[in-house]
Motif scaffolding. Structure first.
Motif, short mmCIF file in Angstrom:
data_model
loop_
_atom_site.label_atom_id
_atom_site.label_comp_id
_atom_site.label_asym_id
_atom_site.label_seq_id
_atom_site.Cartn_x
_atom_site.Cartn_y
_atom_site.Cartn_z
N ASN A 88 0.82 9.23 -0.38
CA ASN A 88 -0.59 9.40 -0.72
C ASN A 88 -1.35 9.99 0.46
OD1 ASN A 88 -3.46 8.85 -1.04
ND2 ASN A 88 -2.87 7.70 -2.87
N GLY A 89 -1.56 11.30 0.38
CA GLY A 89 -2.20 12.00 1.49
C GLY A 89 -3.64 11.60 1.74
N ASP A 90 -4.33 11.18 0.71
CA ASP A 90 -5.73 10.76 0.89
C ASP A 90 -5.82 9.54 1.80
OD1 ASP A 90 -6.20 12.67 -1.19
OD2 ASP A 90 -8.01 11.55 -1.74
N VAL A 91 -4.99 8.56 1.50
CA VAL A 91 -4.99 7.34 2.30
C VAL A 91 -4.57 7.64 3.73
CG1 VAL A 91 -3.75 5.17 2.65
CG2 VAL A 91 -4.62 5.76 0.38
N GLU B 11 -4.14 -2.96 -1.33
CA GLU B 11 -3.22 -3.64 -0.41
C GLU B 11 -3.32 -3.01 0.98
OE1 GLU B 11 0.88 -3.09 -1.37
OE2 GLU B 11 1.56 -4.75 -0.11
N MET B 12 -3.32 -1.69 1.02
CA MET B 12 -3.39 -1.01 2.32
C MET B 12 -4.75 -1.21 2.99
SD MET B 12 -1.07 2.43 1.86
CE MET B 12 -1.56 2.92 0.20
N MET C 226 10.73 -0.10 -1.47
CA MET C 226 9.62 -0.01 -2.43
C MET C 226 9.68 1.26 -3.26
SD MET C 226 6.11 -0.92 -0.52
CE MET C 226 5.95 -2.39 0.47
N GLN D 194 3.73 1.56 1.59
CA GLN D 194 2.95 1.47 0.35
C GLN D 194 2.42 2.84 -0.08
OE1 GLN D 194 2.66 -0.67 2.84
NE2 GLN D 194 2.63 -2.76 2.05
N ALA D 195 2.09 3.68 0.90
CA ALA D 195 1.59 5.02 0.56
C ALA D 195 2.69 5.83 -0.12
CB ALA D 195 1.09 5.72 1.82
N LYS E 261 -3.00 16.33 3.24
CA LYS E 261 -4.35 16.60 2.74
C LYS E 261 -4.91 17.88 3.37
CE LYS E 261 -8.35 14.87 0.86
NZ LYS E 261 -8.51 14.53 -0.57
N GLU F 1 -0.48 3.81 -14.41
CA GLU F 1 -0.38 4.54 -13.14
C GLU F 1 -1.57 4.24 -12.26
OE1 GLU F 1 -1.29 6.78 -10.14
OE2 GLU F 1 -2.40 7.48 -11.89
N TRP G 177 -1.64 0.66 -10.80
CA TRP G 177 -0.76 0.52 -9.64
C TRP G 177 -1.34 1.19 -8.41
CZ3 TRP G 177 2.54 -2.92 -8.71
CH2 TRP G 177 3.38 -3.45 -9.70
N ARG G 178 -1.88 2.37 -8.61
CA ARG G 178 -2.44 3.10 -7.47
C ARG G 178 -3.57 2.32 -6.82
NH1 ARG G 178 -5.57 8.23 -8.20
NH2 ARG G 178 -4.65 8.10 -10.31
N ARG H 78 3.38 7.11 -9.01
CA ARG H 78 2.46 8.03 -9.67
C ARG H 78 3.21 9.25 -10.19
NH1 ARG H 78 -1.72 11.16 -6.56
NH2 ARG H 78 -1.14 9.70 -4.92
N PHE I 137 -10.46 4.64 -1.31
CA PHE I 137 -9.90 3.92 -0.17
C PHE I 137 -10.99 3.54 0.83
CE2 PHE I 137 -7.14 3.92 3.77
CZ PHE I 137 -6.43 2.79 3.44
N LYS I 138 -11.94 4.43 1.02
CA LYS I 138 -13.05 4.12 1.94
C LYS I 138 -13.92 2.99 1.39
CE LYS I 138 -13.42 8.67 4.12
NZ LYS I 138 -14.15 9.97 4.11
N ASP J 42 -8.92 9.61 -4.30
CA ASP J 42 -8.34 8.43 -3.67
C ASP J 42 -8.98 8.14 -2.31
OD1 ASP J 42 -6.71 8.35 -5.85
OD2 ASP J 42 -4.85 8.71 -4.77
N GLN J 43 -9.42 9.19 -1.66
CA GLN J 43 -10.01 8.99 -0.34
C GLN J 43 -11.30 8.18 -0.45
OE1 GLN J 43 -10.79 12.33 2.78
NE2 GLN J 43 -8.79 11.40 2.93
N ARG K 61 -2.17 -0.62 -4.85
CA ARG K 61 -1.55 -0.24 -3.58
C ARG K 61 -2.62 0.17 -2.56
NH1 ARG K 61 3.25 -2.44 -2.50
NH2 ARG K 61 4.89 -1.73 -3.86
N ALA L 32 5.36 4.33 -1.77
CA ALA L 32 5.65 3.66 -3.04
C ALA L 32 4.62 4.06 -4.10
CB ALA L 32 5.65 2.14 -2.85
N GLU L 33 3.37 4.06 -3.71
CA GLU L 33 2.31 4.42 -4.65
C GLU L 33 2.56 5.82 -5.21
OE1 GLU L 33 -0.47 6.42 -6.43
OE2 GLU L 33 -0.46 6.95 -4.30
N ASP M 197 -4.76 10.34 5.38
CA ASP M 197 -5.80 11.09 6.09
C ASP M 197 -6.85 10.15 6.68
OD1 ASP M 197 -6.81 13.73 6.78
OD2 ASP M 197 -8.48 13.24 5.44
N VAL M 198 -7.26 9.17 5.89
CA VAL M 198 -8.24 8.20 6.39
C VAL M 198 -7.65 7.40 7.55
CG1 VAL M 198 -9.54 6.11 5.80
CG2 VAL M 198 -9.42 8.00 4.16
N LEU M 199 -6.42 6.94 7.37
CA LEU M 199 -5.80 6.10 8.40
C LEU M 199 -5.58 6.88 9.70
CD1 LEU M 199 -3.21 4.12 6.24
CD2 LEU M 199 -5.40 3.31 7.13
#
Lengths: 463, 463, 463, 463
Positions: free
Chosen positions: D186-189, A229-230, D244, D215-216, D156, A219, A222-223, D223, A167-168, A163-164, A226, D218-219, D191-193
C-alpha cells in the motif's frame, strides 16, 4: 415531583429483572422494589420491558444527495424515531471538500436546532486530507463535543477519499481520542462496473446490487482494518452487510484490535431479490451497500448474537418514491441511495432477533442503545437505566403486534421497505430526560426539545 | 434495618456508575442516589468498586485424588474464597462408576453442610454411560437443583469416559436442560506418553507438561465440540489453557453453537517454565492441563477481552507440598494434580487484566461472577447487583496493594503458586446475603452459614 | 523386440508433450522423437494420451463383510480395473484381532496369487494394539514389502480401534518408515445414532447417511491429524468425502505436517439424494462414509485441483443388489457397505475433472497414479513413464464416449452406481510391464499375470 | 551431431530417475537408457542432477531507478544468471505514463538485443489506465509475444496506479489471455510513514523496513486478490515476503481462484536484522518489500513446500554500494531499491531448501523453472527436459560446496547480500538450446546468443 415506572422488567445490557424506576428531574434517581408513591406520578409497566431509550448511531436527516434532499428533516425524522423507541440519534455532518469540518458542524447544528424532538449528537465526515483538515480533528474533539470521524471509501469523485487521507485521519484520531468510521466499499471498482452496466444499457434497480458486489465491501473492510492496525487506531465499520465483511471484523478482533462493526435492520430482513419487485418498486430498496442474499442475513444475526457486531443502526436516509426514487427510472445509478428505516429499527430487531430466540434481551439493549453510547462517548449519561443516567426510558410492550405500513408510519415519506411485515413488540411509552414524549404510538412531545449531546473522547471500553 | 453501601462505584456486567446500594434482609432492595440513612447501617464505599460477590464455578474441596485428599475442605476453602471476594462456589460432586449420581450428590452435600461459609452449588461428574445413569440425568435436573454434568476425556482408566458415554450425556442434557462440562484432554495419548516417559526414567515435574502437550487438549476440545454439535447440546469447556483450544471454542461460536469456555487465573500468569523451579518446587505447579507458554497467556487474555472465553474459575485443588506433592518425588505421574487458587482468583484477574488495561470493569464482573451465574442457573439471584438479587456484595479497593504469600494466605495449604506476586486491588469487605463476612482481610462470618443453591435448567442466555 | 508407442501425447505428473515411447522387456527404455521401427512392434497412439497405468490405492477384493463376501475377487476385480485403465491396485489385508499381521498378509497373498491380472501391493489393517502387534510393524515393513498400516476409527465393536492403539501405530510407523492410513469417522457417535434410528423404526437406506453425519468424519479427521502430529508421524486419510474433513487435511498441511488425503470418484459425482432412489435402489449407494451433498462435491474437486487432496481411489467393494444389498431391506444397518467403482475410476475423473476444465492432464496422472506410487513406495518403478520404469502404459482416447452400464461392465456384480452416466475418454489399450492386456475394451491378458509389488518405506517426497 | 548427457539423474517437475539425455540441434530429442555414442559428444553426468535450465521470472536489468541505473545490464546480468544455472529470464519493460506499452517493449528489446547471453522474455508494466493503454493490451498479447502485465500498488506518485487502473487491466487480461502481476504494497500508507520518519530525522537503512510494515503488503495482496476475483482474472503476486501475504494467496486458492505467488531467495535467508549491519552496509539490503523476520522465512519455505507459492525469482536489481547505495546515506528513502540476486538464486534454494530436507528435487525444478514456464507461456519449449523441448540443460553437482562472495561473483556490482554463505550444490555445466555456455563456473558462451522468447497466452494449467 418525579415519575415512578412501576412493575416492569428492567432490562439493561447486563441485567434483566423486576424493579421500579424513579425518574426525578431529567435523570433516573433510583431503582428499587416498590418505590412509595409519595406524590410521584405512577406509570404502570406491568408486563412490559423497561429499557433505555434507543440510540440510533447512523442517520441522515435533511441531507442533500445527488441533486435532491432527503425526505425527512430533523423534525419528522426524530419524531418517527421517538415513536419507534429511539431517544437519541447521531447524525452525520457532511464535510465539503473546500471547507472546514467546523463549517460542516455549523450547518448541521442549524438543521437540528429547534427541530429535533429527541437528543442528538454528531459524527463528522472528512472529505479530504489537507493538512488543515487533519489539524482540525483534535480541535473538534476537544471543543465541539464530536469524537467520531467518517471516511468514505466509495462514491468515487464525490465523497471518496484515498488511502492516504484515510490513514492520516486514523493517525490523528488514534492520537487524540477520536474514533474513525468507515463506509467500506471499493469505489474504484464500483465506478468501473457501474459505467460498464450503463454502457451496456442495463437500467433496472437490480443492477445497483450487481455493480456493488460483496467482494467490494469485503475488500474495503479488510483494507480499513489493516490501515487502522498500522495507525494503531480504533475503527468502527458502518453498515456491515455480508458475511465476508463481518468476518473481517471478527478476525481483527481475534487479533486483539479495537475494531467494531455496525449493521442495519434492513440487512437482516430484506434481500437482493427485493430489487426485482414489479414495476419500479425495487428502487425503494436501493441503498449502499446494497441488500445481499439470505445466507448473509443469518450470518449477520449470528454475529450480533456473539457480539461480533456491536450496533444495529438504521442508516435512515429517506427519499420519496415519487419524484425522488423516480429520478433513476432510466438509470439505476441515478436512484437516490437510501431508505426510511429510523422508525422500525427496534421493532425489526426485536421481532426477528429476540422473538426468534436468537438475541437475548440484554443483547437487544446493548445492540440498540448501550454499545452506541459507549462507543460514541455518551455513556453513562445515555444508553442505560442506572442511577444518575438521563431518564431516557422506553416502555416496551413485548406482546403488542402491528403491521408495518407506509400509510400510517410517521416518517415523511411515501414508502416503507418493511411494508406488510407483521411484528410483535412495540413502545407503549417513551420518556426523554424524564418527560413523556410518546404515548401509545402518539407523539406527545414538542419540536426543539431535543438537545445536542457532546461526545466524550473514545475510550476502548470492553463491550 | 438494612445496610447502605454508600458512595461507591457500582459495577455490573452492563454498567459502571456511582450509586448507593441498599441491602435489606438478604437481598438488594434499591440502588439510588443518596439513600437516606433512616436507621440503616452505613458503609462508606467512597473510592471503592461495589461489585457482585465472585462466583467460582470450578472448585474441588475435600476431594480424594490418587490416594490422598485435598488440603482444603469446605470450611477452609470457602473461608479463603470469601476473603478473596468470592461468595458462591460451584464444586464438583464426583460420581463413582458403580454408583448413582444421586449418591455422589449425597456425599458432597455431607461434605459441605455445616462447613461452607459461603453459598455453594454443585456440578456432578458422570463416570460411566450405563442406561440407568443416563436416565438419572433428567431426575437430577428436575429434583436436585443440579443442571451441569461433567465428563472427563482424560485420566485413562480412572475418570475418563469414552465418546459414546460423552455423546449420550450430551444428548440427555440437550433434551432436559442440562449443560455438559468437559475436561478436554486426550487421555489415551497422555497415557502412552506418560508410560514412555516413566519407562525412560524421566522423573521430574516438567515431564508432567511434556507428556500432556497442548495438541492433546486442542484435539479433545474439538472432539467435544463436534459431539455437542451432533447432539445439538450446549457445551462448557473447563480450564481452557492454550490458544489452540481457545480457538476451537471461538470457532464453534462463530458457527452459532452454544459453546462456552472457562480459563483459570493461573493459566494467565504462570507458565511451563515454573516446572523447572529448583528443588522439587515445580511439583506445586503440577495440575491438569498443565501450564503452557507465554504466548498462550496473552492469547487467553485476548479471548477474555473479547468474551470468547466466558468465565475465570480457580480449579482450586490444593495439596500440601509436604507429604502430598512429595508423593511424586520419584515419579512425576504420582504428583497429586492441582494447586491452591481459590483465594487469589479475583485479585490476579484484576491486577493482570483490569490494571493492565486489557479487561474492562464490566467484563471483570462478567468473567468472575455474572456469566457463571447465568450459565449455571443461579442468575438473577446471584451474579449481579440488582433489585431483588441476593445481597452478595464485594467492596473492592482498587488501590490497595499486597504481596501474595503462603505464609499469610487463608487456604489450608503450605504453598501458593502466586507466591511473591504483587497485586493491586483487594476486598475491603464482603457481604453474603446481606451479612458482612469479611472486613479488611479478616473473616467475620461463621462456618455453616453457606447455603446450597439450586441451579435452574440451562437456558442459552446470550452472554 | 520391443514395442514403440508412437505419435501420442505423453502425459506425466510433470509434463505433457509429443513423444514416442519405447518399451523393451518389462520397462520403458526410451522416450524420443520418431523412434526408428527397427523390428519393434508399432502402436499408433496418434490423437491419444499416453499415460502411466492407473494405480488404485484403495480396493477391497474377496473381502468378508457382515456375514457376506464381496462380489469381486482378485480375478474379476483386477480384470475390470485393467479395462478401466488401472495396472496396479493396493488392496487391504484385514488383520483379525487375535491373529498376527503376518497372518493377514498370508491370507491376502493367497487370495491374490494366481488370480490377479494386474500388479498389486498391500496395505495391512491393524485391529488391536497389543505389544506384539506393535512390535510386528517394523518387521512387516522390513521383510514383507508392506509399509502402510490402516486403522479404523469407525465400525464400533468390529474394526474400530481406540485412540491408544492408533497412537501406538502412529509412533511405530513414524520410527520405522511406515505410513498410517485412517478411516476417519467417529464410530462411537455413529453407533448411538444407528441404534436410535433402528429403535425408532427407521429402516430405509437414507438413514445410513443420516446416522453418519459429516461432523463425525470431520471430528475423526482432526483427531487423527492431531495424534499424528503428536506422534510426529505422516498420515494418509482415506476416502475424504466432505469439505469439513478436506479442510482439516489442508489446514494440517498449512502447518507443515506430512498429511495426505484421498477421495474417491463416487464422492465427486454421486450425492446423498441417491439414497432416496425408488424401490430399494438406494441400497446400492450405501458405503462408509456415505455420499454427501452437492456442495461437498465441488469442494472436493477444488481440493484435487489445488493438490490439497492427493489421490483418487475407488474404495471398490462390490456387493450384488440381489441377496447381498437386500440383506438390509428391513434394516439399513444390515446393508453391506460398498460399491463397485474399480472399473470407472479413471473415466469418471477424466470426464468430470479434466473435460470439465478443472483438473489438468498432469494433475490427472498425479491423482490417478503417480502420487499413490510415491506415497506407497512404488515409485519410480510404478506411477510414471520414465526411462527404467515399468512399462505400465495406458493409451487413452480422450474423444471416445460411452455410457456406463452394469449390463456391459466387467465387474462381477449386478449394479453400477454410475449407471447411465455418459463419459468421454476411455482406454484404447493398456500395457502391463510391456505386455498388452487390454485392447479396445477387451481384456487380452491372463489370470495370474499380476505380480506382488513390494512397497519401500515411506519417504516424504514432496508431491 | 548431438550431445549425450550420460549417467545423470534427470529431474523434472514430475520425475526423478536415471537416464541419458540426447540433445540434437537446439532441442532434446531423446531420453533413454544408455544412448549409443554414435558420433555424439559425450558429457558424463554421473553423480549429478540433470535439470531444466532455470527460468528467472523477475529481473530488472539496465533499469533506471531514482536517478541512477542498475549496475547490471543484459550482458553482465545474464552472464551471471547463466553461471548460476539460469537459461531464461523474464525482464520487466517499464511503461512510462505518457507513452504506449509498445514503446516500453521497443526500449527493452533494444537493451537486450546483442547483449543477452541467455534467452529472455518480457513482462510489461502498466503505468496508467488511459483507454488507449487498456486497448493496447490485447494487441500486445496477440502480436508482441508478451502476455503478462504488471501493476504497482506502491511507489506513490511514481509507478503506483489506482485501483481503477488495476481493475481495468485485470478485466482486459481476463478477456484476452493475459496474466496480471502485482507489486502488492500500500503505497499511500508507506508514503505517509516515510515522510513522518524523514520529518523525525530518522535516516538509517532500518527505517526502510519500519516504514513498509508487512501489513501494508498483506493489505495490498488481499486487495489485488479481491479485485482479480471481481474481474474474473488470474493473478500473480510478485515477491511475496511474509506469512500474512502468503496466507492471502493460499486462501484465495482455497476458494478456487487462479492466484499464484512468487517469492525470492533473499526472503528465505536474509532478514530485517540485516538492516542494522554496521556502517552503511544495511543499505545493500534495501529492497521493496523489505526483508522480514525469521518466522516469515520458515512460513515462506513451508508455502513453497506445499506449492502454495509457485516460483522463486530473484527480483535482481543491482546497485553498487559506492555511489549508488550511498545516495541514501543521509536519507534511507533515497537508497536505490534492490539487490544483486540473479546469480545465486538456484544455489540458495538448493542449499536452504533441498539440502535442508524441506523442498524435494521435483519441487525444486518446478519452483525454479517449470512453473514459471507454464505461467508465462513458455512451456513446453522451456521449463522441462522432455522430447522436443529446448535443450536448456543444467548439470548440477549436488555435492560441490562454495562460499558466496562479491569478490568472485560475476555480477557487475560491488556487493552481495549473501556474502559469506556457504552453500553446497552448484552448476557443473549449462547448455542453452544445445550449446554449452557454462563449464565449471566459467562462461563459455557469447554475448547476443540469447533469443527473445514469445510468451503464449495465459492458460490456467494446474501447477
Amino acid at each position: 415531583m418525579g415519575t415512578i415506572i412501576s412493575g416492569g422488567t428492567v432490562v439493561t445490557a447486563g441485567d434483566v429483572g423486576l424493579a421500579d424506576v424513579l425518574l426525578e428531574g431529567e435523570v433516573v434517581s433510583a431503582l428499587a422494589k416498590d418505590i412509595p408513591r409519595a406524590g410521584h406520578e405512577l406509570v404502570n409497566a406491568k408486563g412490559c420491558l423497561v429499557m433505555p431509550g434507543g440510540i440510533d448511531p447512523h442517520t441522515h436527516l435533511d441531507m442533500p444527495f445527488g441533486g435532491t434532499i432527503t425526505a425527512d428533516d430533523f423534525k419528522t425524522g426524530t419524531t418517527a424515531a421517538a415513536i419507534g423507541g429511539t431517544t437519541t440519534i447521531i447524525d452525520f455532518a457532511l464535510h465539503q471538500k473546500d471547507k472546514s469540518l467546523r463549517e460542516a458542524l455549523d450547518t448541521w447544528h442549524k438543521k437540528a436546532r429547534g427541530k429535533a424532538v429527541i437528543d442528538y449528537a454528531f459524527h463528522v465526515s472528512v472529505a479530504d486530507g489537507r493538512d488543515e483538515i487533519i489539524a482540525e480533528i483534535p480541535q473538534i474533539i476537544e471543543t465541539e463535543g464530536v469524537s467520531s470521524f467518517k471516511v468514505f471509501m466509495a462514491y468515487k469523485n464525490v465523497l471518496q477519499v484515498d488511502d492516504q487521507t484515510m490513514f492520516k485521519v486514523l493517525k490523528a484520531c488514534a492520537r487524540h481520542g477520536g474514533l474513525v468510521q468507515v463506509h467500506a466499499e471499493n469505489g474504484d471498482v464500483i465506478d468501473v462496473l457501474v459505467n460498464e452496466a450503463r454502457a451496456a444499457g442495463r437500467k433496472e434497480p437490480k443492477h445497483h446490487a450487481l455493480t456493488r458486489p460483496p467482494q467490494a465491501e469485503a475488500e474495503a473492510t479488510w483494507r480499513a482494518i489493516r490501515l487502522a492496525e498500522m495507525a494503531q487506531a480504533p475503527l468502527y465499520v458502518v453498515h456491515v452487510t455480508c458475511a465476508m465483511a463481518a468476518d473481517a471484523v471478527s478476525e481483527a478482533r481475534k487479533w486483539g484490535l479495537p475494531v467494531y462493526g455496525e449493521t442495519c435492520e434492513q440487512y437482516l430482513v430484506c434481500d437482493s431479490s427485493d430489487y426485482e419487485r414489479p414495476g419500479f418498486e425495487g428502487a425503494n430498496y436501493v441503498m449502499s451497500p446494497p441488500l445481499r442474499g439470505k445466507a448473509d442475513q443469518s450470518a449477520l444475526l449470528c454475529k450480533l448474537k456473539n457480539m461480533d457486531l456491536h450496533t444495529v443502526a438504521s442508516d435512515h436516509c429517506s427519499f420519496n418514491h415519487a419524484k425522488q426514487k423516480e429520478l433513476g427510472r432510466d438509470d439505476f445509478s441515478k436512484i437516490p441511495n437510501g431508505a426510511p428505516t429510523i422508525e422500525d429499527r427496534m421493532a425489526i430487531l426485536f421481532h426477528y432477533g429476540v422473538n426468534a430466540g436468537v438475541i437475548g434481551l440484554s443483547s437487544f439493549v446493548a445492540l440498540t442503545s448501550t454499545n452506541a453510547a459507549k462507543l460514541f462517548g455518551l455513556y453513562p449519561r445515555k444508553g442505560t437505566i442506572a442511577v444518575g443516567s438521563d431518564a431516557d426510558i422506553l416502555i416496551w410492550d413485548p406482546g403488542a403486534a402491528r403491521t408495518i405500513c407506509a400509510a400510517d408510519h410517521h416518517m415523511n415519506v411515501d414508502n416503507n421497505i418493511f411494508e406488510g411485515m407483521q411484528v410483535t413488540g412495540k413502545p407503549r411509552s417513551v420518556f426523554l430526560r424524564g418527560s413523556k414524549i410518546v404515548e401509545n404510538g402518539r407523539f406527545t412531545g414538542s419540536a426543539g426539545s431535543g438537545v445536542f449531546q457532546k461526545s466524550a473522547k473514545f475510550f476502548p471500553i470492553q463491550l
